[in-house]
Design an enzyme around this catalytic site. Sequence first.
Site, PDB file in Angstrom:
ATOM      1  N   ARG A 186       0.830  -1.213   0.000  1.00 48.67           N
ATOM      2  CA  ARG A 186       0.000   0.000   0.000  1.00 48.67           C
ATOM      3  C   ARG A 186       0.863   1.261   0.000  1.00 48.67           C
ATOM      4  O   ARG A 186       0.497   2.282  -0.578  1.00 48.67           O
ATOM      5  CB  ARG A 186      -0.948  -0.016   1.208  1.00 48.67           C
ATOM      6  N   LYS A 201      11.782  -0.403   6.333  1.00 46.47           N
ATOM      7  CA  LYS A 201      12.170  -1.214   7.485  1.00 46.47           C
ATOM      8  C   LYS A 201      10.924  -1.992   7.909  1.00 46.47           C
ATOM      9  O   LYS A 201       9.996  -1.434   8.496  1.00 46.47           O
ATOM     10  CB  LYS A 201      12.639  -0.344   8.653  1.00 46.47           C
ATOM     11  N   GLY A 257       1.728   1.861  12.470  1.00 42.26           N
ATOM     12  CA  GLY A 257       2.078   1.220  13.733  1.00 42.26           C
ATOM     13  C   GLY A 257       1.393   1.934  14.887  1.00 42.26           C
ATOM     14  O   GLY A 257       0.360   2.590  14.702  1.00 42.26           O
ATOM     15  N   THR A 259       0.455   4.471  17.976  1.00 38.18           N
ATOM     16  CA  THR A 259       0.398   5.933  18.071  1.00 38.18           C
ATOM     17  C   THR A 259       1.653   6.477  18.746  1.00 38.18           C
ATOM     18  O   THR A 259       2.203   7.499  18.323  1.00 38.18           O
ATOM     19  CB  THR A 259      -0.878   6.349  18.825  1.00 38.18           C
ATOM     20  N   GLU A 279      -0.241   6.201   9.800  1.00 36.18           N
ATOM     21  CA  GLU A 279      -1.452   5.396   9.989  1.00 36.18           C
ATOM     22  C   GLU A 279      -1.280   4.722  11.334  1.00 36.18           C
ATOM     23  O   GLU A 279      -0.500   3.781  11.474  1.00 36.18           O
ATOM     24  CB  GLU A 279      -1.560   4.408   8.819  1.00 36.18           C
TER      25      GLU A 279
HETATM   26  P1  ADP Z   1       3.988  -2.797  17.907  1.00 39.25           P
HETATM   27  O1  ADP Z   1       4.114  -2.477  19.357  1.00 39.25           O
HETATM   28  O2  ADP Z   1       2.706  -3.383  17.546  1.00 39.25           O
HETATM   29  O3  ADP Z   1       5.154  -3.580  17.388  1.00 39.25           O
HETATM   30  P2  ADP Z   1       5.136  -0.399  16.936  1.00 39.25           P
HETATM   31  O4  ADP Z   1       4.571   0.907  16.545  1.00 39.25           O
HETATM   32  O5  ADP Z   1       6.057  -0.383  18.094  1.00 39.25           O
HETATM   33  O6  ADP Z   1       3.959  -1.392  17.159  1.00 39.25           O
HETATM   34  O7  ADP Z   1       5.913  -1.050  15.710  1.00 39.25           O
HETATM   35  C1  ADP Z   1       5.578  -0.845  14.355  1.00 39.25           C
HETATM   36  C2  ADP Z   1       6.854  -0.691  13.573  1.00 39.25           C
HETATM   37  O8  ADP Z   1       7.595   0.392  14.137  1.00 39.25           O
HETATM   38  C3  ADP Z   1       7.796  -1.900  13.604  1.00 39.25           C
HETATM   39  O9  ADP Z   1       8.437  -1.993  12.362  1.00 39.25           O
HETATM   40  C4  ADP Z   1       8.791  -1.523  14.684  1.00 39.25           C
HETATM   41  O10 ADP Z   1      10.049  -2.136  14.543  1.00 39.25           O
HETATM   42  C5  ADP Z   1       8.919  -0.041  14.417  1.00 39.25           C
HETATM   43  N1  ADP Z   1       9.429   0.733  15.548  1.00 39.25           N
HETATM   44  C6  ADP Z   1       9.162   0.578  16.863  1.00 39.25           C
HETATM   45  N2  ADP Z   1       9.811   1.513  17.595  1.00 39.25           N
HETATM   46  C7  ADP Z   1      10.499   2.280  16.699  1.00 39.25           C
HETATM   47  C8  ADP Z   1      11.365   3.414  16.803  1.00 39.25           C
HETATM   48  N3  ADP Z   1      11.666   3.955  17.979  1.00 39.25           N
HETATM   49  N4  ADP Z   1      11.893   3.931  15.677  1.00 39.25           N
HETATM   50  C9  ADP Z   1      11.593   3.387  14.467  1.00 39.25           C
HETATM   51  N5  ADP Z   1      10.799   2.327  14.300  1.00 39.25           N
HETATM   52  C10 ADP Z   1      10.251   1.777  15.392  1.00 39.25           C
END
Ligand code: ADP
EC number: 1.2.1.24
Length: 511
Positions: A186, A201, A257, A259, A279
Amino acid sequence: MRLLLSSQIARTLLSLSSRAMSSSSYKSLLREKAFVNGQWVNAANGESFPVYNPANGELVCKVPDMGAADATAAIAHAQVAFEAWRGKTPSQRAALLHSWERLIQDRCEDLAALMTLENGKPLAESRGEVAYGASFIRWFAEEGIRVTGQTLQGPTPDKRIFTLKQPQGVCGMITPWNFPAAMITRKAGAALAAGCTVVIKPAEDTPLTALALCQLAADALLPPGALNVVTCSRSRAAEVGRVLTTDPAVKHVSFTGSTDTGKLLLAQASSTVKRVTMELGGNAPFIVFDSADVDKAVAGLIQAKFRNTGQTCVCPNRIFLQRRVSQKFLAKLCERVAEMKVGDGFEAGTQLGPLINAAAESKLERLLADAKQRGGRVLAGGQSVKVGSGAGHFFQPTVVSGLGRDSACFREEIFGPLVAAFEFDSEADVVELANDCRVGLAGYFYSADVGQCWRVAEQLNVGMVGVNESMVSSCIAPFGGWNESGLGSESGVGYGIEEYLNLKTVVLNLA
Ligand code: ADP
């Protein structure tokens, strides 16, 4: 007895053959390296991290645990690739995207098996996600061809004004584990169709689907550097995320991911004033009015609430039942819930796979304990389930009623197979309850009153509303949240691709 035995044998054979099919087929797309500039590469630090099957805790494989240096290198390659990719005509880009989409469709079984292996969702759902994910690539290939600007009249007789829409450049994308294919297609489908290149990533839990998509993109002859995937563990997510959100060469950050993580990335992206698409989480109200078709509402709830074991951002979170219909709805819901099969996603008939990890199970237990402590009644489920070796985190589909605004289920995104039910009296009351939160992604309601359908659809403070319908997402419909659920829209006519285009005004002097 003979009948029983033969049906047991048939079931076992079916399950064995489905496992055998799945375990052999996914291997052809299993990649254990990251994908940068069209090459399969290791991390510069030489490290890797494990990917586990959430259904049984078994190690699937290891992939590179990349860091800041790898992310920076991937961005540099994407920048070089951008110069050539933006120079292609939209039709040339569309042709390559169509090839990618076809290969994804052709390899649906293999991709689905890989997805179930790393995410745990039932195989049928994984197949559905592959088709859904592919639809975005097809959609955006066609959207890319139809990007247009405007021709405007000048403010003086000798002037004319035009607007152009041009690709932004390298886009950094961070995606979640709950839709390992679709959250990538998407975003990347839109960006690539617009003429941008991408560095993704993927979530640490589900990098394998992302890497398989790269293989298919390479097979479709997408140019090296247009699509890059940098894998890393949770402990390096912040490091890689910081590069993707602060490198000046990155012009857009797209994130799906939580909020909290979204707010952090938004703050980081502000340092170089990047475009952002966010999102984020939701807390969707699901309202059943007295006039509703109860069977339809129950079916809709089952479909939306338990998909992906309740782990989607548009899952109904707070179930509001008008007092007259409440008991009937709950009774029918509990009947359906009792029939649901919890198990390994590869087992035929499984409707609920494992939760993604131990933290998800602990959260459910905490929410359930809080609900009980505040007087909630557990009408169905309420326990974890042992499946196979017992290493996975499985939970019964659970229904709790009698909750109030003070409960944790009201405030928090549940993200699991727990139905939290609340009662209400009037339309005005439920609209106020539904809007009593800071996020606003999806909302649903069931009613046979046409006037009420309009009123409530207009009054819910959310980005997407299902009216007598619980599936709101498709490539055709704009997808995005209000308030703390995010910024921007993904997919839809115009909206999704616009996110990745810069608007330029050209003033031409005719004199
Ligand atoms: P969940 O808790 O469901 O894993 P997150 O928002 O933490 O939800 O994770 C969604 C994505 O964000 C994943 O790819 C995770 O690795 C990434 N992620 C989590 N923390 C960080 C951060 N501090 N910086 C960049 N990416 C992050």
